[in-house]
Design a protein around this motif. Sequence first.
Motif, PDB file in Angstrom:
ATOM      1  N   VAL A 131      -0.348   8.006   2.544  1.00 50.98           N
ATOM      2  CA  VAL A 131      -1.838   6.568   2.292  1.00 50.98           C
ATOM      3  C   VAL A 131      -2.180   6.598   3.325  1.00 50.98           C
ATOM      4  O   VAL A 131      -1.748   6.505   5.060  1.00 50.98           O
ATOM      5  CB  VAL A 131      -0.352   4.560   2.262  1.00 50.98           C
ATOM      6  CG1 VAL A 131      -2.235   3.575   2.084  1.00 50.98           C
ATOM      7  CG2 VAL A 131       0.010   5.338   1.147  1.00 50.98           C
ATOM      8  N   ASP A 132      -3.465   6.278   3.384  1.00 51.38           N
ATOM      9  CA  ASP A 132      -3.992   6.663   4.470  1.00 51.38           C
ATOM     10  C   ASP A 132      -4.160   5.510   5.223  1.00 51.38           C
ATOM     11  O   ASP A 132      -3.692   4.075   5.480  1.00 51.38           O
ATOM     12  CB  ASP A 132      -5.147   6.204   3.834  1.00 51.38           C
ATOM     13  CG  ASP A 132      -5.852   7.470   4.233  1.00 51.38           C
ATOM     14  OD1 ASP A 132      -4.955   8.919   3.917  1.00 51.38           O
ATOM     15  OD2 ASP A 132      -7.618   8.069   3.826  1.00 51.38           O
ATOM     16  N   VAL A 144      -6.336   3.290  -3.767  1.00 51.60           N
ATOM     17  CA  VAL A 144      -5.268   3.058  -1.836  1.00 51.60           C
ATOM     18  C   VAL A 144      -6.005   4.832  -1.850  1.00 51.60           C
ATOM     19  O   VAL A 144      -5.330   5.706  -1.965  1.00 51.60           O
ATOM     20  CB  VAL A 144      -4.068   2.678  -1.704  1.00 51.60           C
ATOM     21  CG1 VAL A 144      -3.831   3.262  -0.559  1.00 51.60           C
ATOM     22  CG2 VAL A 144      -3.906   1.594  -2.259  1.00 51.60           C
ATOM     23  N   PRO A 145      -6.571   4.757  -0.526  1.00 54.31           N
ATOM     24  CA  PRO A 145      -7.362   6.339  -0.146  1.00 54.31           C
ATOM     25  C   PRO A 145      -5.793   6.802  -0.170  1.00 54.31           C
ATOM     26  O   PRO A 145      -4.706   6.125   1.436  1.00 54.31           O
ATOM     27  CB  PRO A 145      -7.920   6.179   0.987  1.00 54.31           C
ATOM     28  CG  PRO A 145      -8.938   4.294   0.853  1.00 54.31           C
ATOM     29  CD  PRO A 145      -7.590   4.178   0.350  1.00 54.31           C
ATOM     30  N   ASN A 146      -5.385   8.024   0.341  1.00 59.05           N
ATOM     31  CA  ASN A 146      -4.236   9.129   1.173  1.00 59.05           C
ATOM     32  C   ASN A 146      -4.579  10.422   1.059  1.00 59.05           C
ATOM     33  O   ASN A 146      -5.273  10.671   0.853  1.00 59.05           O
ATOM     34  CB  ASN A 146      -3.454   8.910  -0.379  1.00 59.05           C
ATOM     35  CG  ASN A 146      -3.303   9.498  -1.625  1.00 59.05           C
ATOM     36  OD1 ASN A 146      -3.773  10.398  -1.559  1.00 59.05           O
ATOM     37  ND2 ASN A 146      -3.732   8.603  -2.568  1.00 59.05           N
ATOM     38  N   HIS A 182      -7.457  15.445  -0.556  1.00 59.74           N
ATOM     39  CA  HIS A 182      -7.477  13.780   0.076  1.00 59.74           C
ATOM     40  C   HIS A 182      -8.239  13.380  -0.957  1.00 59.74           C
ATOM     41  O   HIS A 182      -9.576  14.071  -1.533  1.00 59.74           O
ATOM     42  CB  HIS A 182      -8.313  13.202   1.511  1.00 59.74           C
ATOM     43  CG  HIS A 182      -8.804  12.421   1.957  1.00 59.74           C
ATOM     44  ND1 HIS A 182      -7.808  11.777   2.745  1.00 59.74           N
ATOM     45  CD2 HIS A 182     -10.006  11.004   1.432  1.00 59.74           C
ATOM     46  CE1 HIS A 182      -8.348  10.329   3.351  1.00 59.74           C
ATOM     47  NE2 HIS A 182      -9.206   9.872   2.629  1.00 59.74           N
ATOM     48  N   LYS A 211       0.939  -1.512   0.556  1.00 54.38           N
ATOM     49  CA  LYS A 211       0.109   0.068  -0.387  1.00 54.38           C
ATOM     50  C   LYS A 211       0.631   1.429   0.488  1.00 54.38           C
ATOM     51  O   LYS A 211       0.527   2.200  -0.537  1.00 54.38           O
ATOM     52  CB  LYS A 211      -1.167  -0.160   1.593  1.00 54.38           C
ATOM     53  CG  LYS A 211      -2.328  -0.648   1.150  1.00 54.38           C
ATOM     54  CD  LYS A 211      -2.737  -0.694   1.916  1.00 54.38           C
ATOM     55  CE  LYS A 211      -4.603  -1.417   2.302  1.00 54.38           C
ATOM     56  NZ  LYS A 211      -5.072  -1.487   3.582  1.00 54.38           N
ATOM     57  N   SER A 244      -7.467   9.600  -3.668  1.00 49.44           N
ATOM     58  CA  SER A 244      -7.250   8.357  -3.859  1.00 49.44           C
ATOM     59  C   SER A 244      -5.797   7.704  -4.669  1.00 49.44           C
ATOM     60  O   SER A 244      -6.306   8.265  -6.206  1.00 49.44           O
ATOM     61  CB  SER A 244      -8.294   7.003  -4.100  1.00 49.44           C
ATOM     62  OG  SER A 244      -8.354   6.231  -5.221  1.00 49.44           O
TER      63      SER A 244
END
Length: 188
Positions: A153-154, A179-181, A173, A54, A175
Motif C-alpha cells: 500500500v502506498d 487504495v493506491p499500491n 502501480h 489500509k 489500486s
Amino acid sequence: LKKPLKTVPIFLRCNRTGNGMKSLGMLWLIKKVELGDASRLRQIRLALVKENPKTFGILYDTERRKPVKYFENEIKRYLVPDAAIFFLEVNGEIVGMAKVGRYGKKDPYTGYLSSMGLMKKYHGRGFGERLLKYRLDWIRKNTGFKKVLMTVVDGNEKMTYLAYKMGFKEISHGSFYGVPNTKLELKV
C-alpha cells in the motif's frame, strides 16, 4: 519434495539500536497456521485491520462480521503444498501474520506474498524483516516458484523499504479497493 522448514523458537539476544533489534529478552517464533487456529487467525486479523485498515484493503466493520467459519475456510485454502499462513508470536502472544500462495491458478511458477501485518507496538524491532525472510526461505524450500509478487500500500514506507532491501523491484502501480499500491517482484 523439498524439506519443510522447522519452526524453532529464537531467543533474541541482540541489543542494537536504530533499525536493529531493540527486543532484548523476547522469545519469538514463526509458525504455520493449522486448521484449529481459525479463531486465533480471526483475532489477529481483526486487531491488525483495526490498527491499519489500509494495509489489508478492508474496513474493520466489514472484517468483524466474518464468522470463525470464514477463517476456517481460508485456512483450508492455504493447506496445499505451495501455500501457507504464518503467525508471528512474541512471548506467547500472536502479534503478526502473513500469507504465501500461488499467484493465479494457472501459473505454478509465480508466488504471492500477502496479508503481512504486525501490531504497531512491535514495529521497528526487526520482526517484519524476519517474517518476510522466513516466508522467502519457506518458498525456496517448499515450492517451485521462480518469482514472487507482493503488493504494498502506498504510504507504507517501512514495508516498501524492507521490500527493496530484500531485492524486490517495482513492476506496476495501481489500486486495490480504491487504495493506491505498488506491485513488486522478486526472482527466487
